[in-house]
Write an enzyme that holds these catalytic residues in place. Structure first.
Site, mmCIF file in Angstrom:
data_model
loop_
_atom_site.group_PDB
_atom_site.id
_atom_site.type_symbol
_atom_site.label_atom_id
_atom_site.label_comp_id
_atom_site.label_asym_id
_atom_site.label_seq_id
_atom_site.Cartn_x
_atom_site.Cartn_y
_atom_site.Cartn_z
ATOM 1 N N LYS A 13 5.231 81.553 -51.148
ATOM 2 C CA LYS A 13 5.609 81.042 -49.822
ATOM 3 C C LYS A 13 5.237 79.583 -49.640
ATOM 4 O O LYS A 13 6.046 78.786 -49.196
ATOM 5 C CB LYS A 13 4.882 81.819 -48.724
ATOM 6 N N ARG A 88 3.128 88.414 -38.782
ATOM 7 C CA ARG A 88 2.701 89.324 -39.836
ATOM 8 C C ARG A 88 2.647 90.762 -39.339
ATOM 9 O O ARG A 88 2.297 91.649 -40.095
ATOM 10 C CB ARG A 88 1.302 88.924 -40.288
ATOM 11 N N ARG A 161 -9.752 80.618 -54.317
ATOM 12 C CA ARG A 161 -9.990 80.953 -52.915
ATOM 13 C C ARG A 161 -10.981 82.107 -52.840
ATOM 14 O O ARG A 161 -10.966 82.997 -53.688
ATOM 15 C CB ARG A 161 -8.679 81.361 -52.240
HETATM 16 P P1 AMP Z 1 -2.915 83.507 -45.911
HETATM 17 O O1 AMP Z 1 -3.368 82.188 -46.433
HETATM 18 O O2 AMP Z 1 -1.569 83.419 -45.248
HETATM 19 O O3 AMP Z 1 -2.986 84.598 -46.948
HETATM 20 O O4 AMP Z 1 -3.923 83.904 -44.736
HETATM 21 C C1 AMP Z 1 -5.319 84.070 -44.978
HETATM 22 C C2 AMP Z 1 -5.909 85.029 -43.963
HETATM 23 O O5 AMP Z 1 -5.741 84.502 -42.629
HETATM 24 C C3 AMP Z 1 -5.265 86.409 -43.908
HETATM 25 O O6 AMP Z 1 -5.796 87.281 -44.905
HETATM 26 C C4 AMP Z 1 -5.623 86.860 -42.492
HETATM 27 O O7 AMP Z 1 -6.982 87.273 -42.418
HETATM 28 C C5 AMP Z 1 -5.495 85.565 -41.709
HETATM 29 N N1 AMP Z 1 -4.119 85.400 -41.168
HETATM 30 C C6 AMP Z 1 -3.194 84.443 -41.514
HETATM 31 N N2 AMP Z 1 -2.067 84.596 -40.806
HETATM 32 C C7 AMP Z 1 -2.248 85.672 -40.004
HETATM 33 C C8 AMP Z 1 -1.431 86.357 -39.052
HETATM 34 N N3 AMP Z 1 -0.160 85.966 -38.764
HETATM 35 N N4 AMP Z 1 -1.963 87.438 -38.414
HETATM 36 C C9 AMP Z 1 -3.235 87.849 -38.665
HETATM 37 N N5 AMP Z 1 -4.041 87.267 -39.553
HETATM 38 C C10 AMP Z 1 -3.564 86.187 -40.231
#
Ligand code: AMP
Length: 221
Positions: A13, A88, A161
């Site tokens: 993404k 999400r 990460r």
């Molecule tokens: P990502 O980098 O998109 O994988 O996001 C890292 C973390 O941020 C996720 O594992 C969630 O804990 C939180 N997060 C990001 N976007 C959302 C969302 N739309 N709704 C809820 N939690 C989110």
């Protein structure tokens, strides 16, 4: 143009968002980045979000919806946005649909980068990001940097990460395939879904995406 990019962790993404925002002249808004910045700054929001992020769980909808809709109303997103990582859940998608008309906007398309789970596991376990704010992404197996451990773009060190450990990867993938997949169904029902095979080379995916969005190969915003 207002777009949503849906895909599990490791689906590409972030990479595709960077490639197509440049071409379309829209701004990216990545909810995960927003939360990571809040965590690194130690804000009250960051402290609360961290407990969920550390487990690989979603931050609760009431916090997330408020935060992202607030940011989205900013003038920098008026020309268009690519939402990466939001919505999400089905409730986040509904809240977005309710809020956008007030901003005089609507979602044009939702893009789903479909990648099989074993491939996602493999990609995430080899993922390294640079420590600069842009967090350029590498993979030690499929997309290594020219010099080991150093970002090609800005020379900053590469790190894994903290949520890319095997247990957290499993948890996050389960959350995606149980909860976020609902968002794919939501936009399919609205006839706004573009489903892409995210297991193809990066350039093939972005070319296919631009074509599906009706963007001419030579168009630059
Ligand atoms: P990502 O980098 O998109 O994988 O996001 C890292 C973390 O941020 C996720 O594992 C969630 O804990 C939180 N997060 C990001 N976007 C959302 C969302 N739309 N709704 C809820 N939690 C989110």
């Amino acid at each position: 143009m207002n777009l949503i990019l849906i895909g599990a962790q490791g689906s590409g993404k972030g990479t595709q968002s960077a490639l197509i925002t440049e071409r379309l002249g829209v701004r990216p808004l990545a909810s995960g980045d927003i939360f990571r910045i809040a965590v690194s700054q130690g804000t009250p929001l960051g402290l609360e979000a961290k407990t969920y992020m550390d487990r690989g769980d979603l931050v609760p909808d009431d916090i997330t919806i408020h935060l992202i809709l607030d940011l989205l109303s900013g003038p920098e997103f008026a020309p268009g946005v690519i939402l990466d990582g939001f919505p999400r859940t089905r409730d986040q998608a509904r809240a977005l649909d309710e809020a956008l008309p007030r901003l005089g906007r609507t979602i044009d398309k939702a893009i789903y980068l479909n990648v099989p789970r074993p491939v996602l596991r493999e990609r995430l376990s080899g993922r390294y990001v640079c420590t600069a704010p842009q967090q350029h992404v590498y993979n030690i197996k499929t997309n290594p940097p020219r010099n080991a451990g150093v970002c090609d773009v800005d020379g900053s060190p590469l790190v894994q990460r903290t949520d890319d450990t095997p247990e957290k990867i499993e948890r996050r993938l389960r959350v995606f395939f149980e909860q976020t997949i609902e968002v794919v169904h939501y936009y399919r029902a609205q006839h706004k879904l573009i489903e892409m095979d995210g297991n193809l080379p990066i350039a093939v995916v972005s070319a296919g995406l631009l074509e599906a969005l009706g963007v001419r190969p030579d168009y630059v915003a």
